[in-house]
Design an enzyme around this catalytic site. Structure first.
Site, PDB file in Angstrom:
ATOM      1  N   LYS A 145      19.426  -0.520  25.206  1.00 15.55           N
ATOM      2  CA  LYS A 145      18.146  -1.218  25.412  1.00 15.55           C
ATOM      3  C   LYS A 145      18.382  -2.500  26.210  1.00 15.55           C
ATOM      4  CE  LYS A 145      18.712  -3.524  20.962  1.00 15.55           C
ATOM      5  NZ  LYS A 145      18.308  -3.562  19.550  1.00 15.55           N
ATOM      6  N   TYR A 160      19.786 -34.078  37.276  1.00 15.97           N
ATOM      7  CA  TYR A 160      18.451 -34.542  36.887  1.00 15.97           C
ATOM      8  C   TYR A 160      18.530 -35.509  35.720  1.00 15.97           C
ATOM      9  CZ  TYR A 160      16.050 -31.100  39.811  1.00 15.97           C
ATOM     10  OH  TYR A 160      15.575 -30.372  40.869  1.00 15.97           O
TER      11      TYR A 160
HETATM   12  C1  LIG Z   1      19.474  -3.425  18.806  1.00 16.49           C
HETATM   13  C2  LIG Z   1      19.570  -2.455  17.699  1.00 16.49           C
HETATM   14  C3  LIG Z   1      20.799  -1.938  17.301  1.00 16.49           C
HETATM   15  C4  LIG Z   1      22.111  -2.424  17.871  1.00 16.49           C
HETATM   16  O1  LIG Z   1      22.437  -3.651  17.280  1.00 16.49           O
HETATM   17  P1  LIG Z   1      23.804  -4.382  17.640  1.00 16.49           P
HETATM   18  O2  LIG Z   1      23.836  -5.510  16.685  1.00 16.49           O
HETATM   19  O3  LIG Z   1      23.675  -4.836  19.061  1.00 16.49           O
HETATM   20  O4  LIG Z   1      24.887  -3.399  17.473  1.00 16.49           O
HETATM   21  C5  LIG Z   1      20.824  -0.940  16.354  1.00 16.49           C
HETATM   22  N1  LIG Z   1      19.693  -0.495  15.792  1.00 16.49           N
HETATM   23  C6  LIG Z   1      18.486  -0.995  16.123  1.00 16.49           C
HETATM   24  C7  LIG Z   1      17.272  -0.472  15.452  1.00 16.49           C
HETATM   25  C8  LIG Z   1      18.375  -1.998  17.078  1.00 16.49           C
HETATM   26  O5  LIG Z   1      17.186  -2.490  17.394  1.00 16.49           O
END
Ligand SMILES: *Cc1c(COP(=O)(O)O)cnc(C)c1O
Length: 319
Positions: free
Chosen positions: A3, A214
């Site tokens: 994702k 800045y």
């Molecule tokens: C993002 C996510 C993961 C992965 O989590 P990590 O901590 O990056 O390994 C797993 N399950 C769900 C439902 C998520 O949203």
């Protein structure tokens, strides 16, 4: 877990590399993200975490993408293979205990779903002593026992490192794949994957008493050699790193001084006399792990990686 463009690293490069390595289960947050990689991971399970939006069902079905269903309304909108998300404590997505009761009272509804996995998501798996971990595992076992038999999916990256009790049929690692330490406070069992370098555009001498950047939030305490590099907050080099970041150069760390601006930041290279325009500073790398950058920015490694900007030249090594 690919994702958010594979945690900022580029899902269109990362997903095929994972596929090559044998991965056959992919998760994204949005349908759009799934469509972008569907053809890159042929015959792999590709699931969308953020649920089934009304009207999208035909697209899922045509493209062989699985929705993760987490409410009775979503289940009503789907027939066929899917994952079922049960909420065991996050209270964000997934069937609540009350909705699970409703679902179990409507067996015909459940029969339309081909249950590929039952899943839940841990609230605090990186905090190994947090009692919520065991509570969630028990609630998950309880929910699964009431549902038709199906494979289970429990652990995210840190969950994997909670030990065998948190094992299931399918883990869903994200962060660990990308080199973020899944067990904070302990040595990182994972290898770093990201190295970020920025070029010194310009070197200049700044007299003692003069400010840099800045609002002159840093005043040179002595005559200083300042290197200006071409990375700023528009590149996801977070503004909260102002006065806090450091970069690797020639085996040492050199401090960022003053504010991070949109396209530039400034480093004090007074103690690195070899530095010259054209040299590279290492903003993320062996000397400055992503988790350390995150700590200095007051955030986590996830945010650092998913913030990485679009202006970098990205080189994929071995992929
Ligand atoms: C993002 C996510 C993961 C992965 O989590 P990590 O901590 O990056 O390994 C797993 N399950 C769900 C439902 C998520 O949203």
């Amino acid at each position: 877990m690919v994702k958010a463009d594979a945690y900022g690293l580029g899902a269109e490069r990362v997903a095929p590399a994972l596929y090559e390595a044998g991965c056959r289960h992919f998760f994204v947050a949005h349908l759009q993200e799934a469509l972008a990689i569907r053809r890159l991971v042929p015959d792999a399970m590709l699931a969308v975490l953020n649920g089934l939006w009304p009207g999208d069902a035909p697209v899922y079905a045509e493209q062989g993408i699985l929705p993760v269903l987490g409410s009775v309304a979503e289940i009503e909108g789907w027939t066929g293979p899917a994952l079922l998300h049960v909420d065991t404590g996050m209270h964000r997505l997934g069937l609540s205990a009350a909705e699970l009761d409703i679902l179990l009272d409507r067996p015909a509804l459940l029969r339309r779903i081909e249950l590929r996995y039952i899943m839940t998501h841990l609230v605090a798996s990186e905090a190994r002593d947090d009692a919520i971990n065991a509570t969630q595992r028990e609630r998950f076992d309880g929910a699964c026992a009431r549902l038709p038999p199906a494979p289970r999916s429990l652990a995210n990256s840190s969950g994997i490192f909670l030990g065998p009790a948190f094992g299931s049929d399918l883990a869903r690692p994200g962060a660990a794949l990308y080199g973020i330490n899944p067990s904070p406070g302990q040595p990182n069992p994972m290898r770093a994957t990201v190295r970020l370098r920025a070029r010194i555009l310009h070197m200049r001498d700044v007299p003692a008493g003069e400010g840099v950047g800045y609002n002159a939030t840093w005043i040179a305490p002595r005559r200083s050699r300042i290197g200006t590099v071409s990375v700023g907050y528009a590149d996801g080099f977070l503004r909260s790193l102002s006065g806090r970041a450091a970069a690797g150069f020639d085996g040492r760390l050199v401090p960022l001084v003053g504010r991070v601006s949109m396209d530039l930041s400034t480093f004090d290279l007074t103690d690195a006399p070899g530095a010259a325009a054209g040299d590279w500073l290492e903003l993320i790398g062996p000397g400055m792990p992503v988790d350390e950058v995150a700590a200095r920015a007051g955030t986590n490694g996830y945010e650092v990686l998913t913030s990485l900007g679009r202006r970098y030249r990205r080189i994929y090594v071995g992929a």
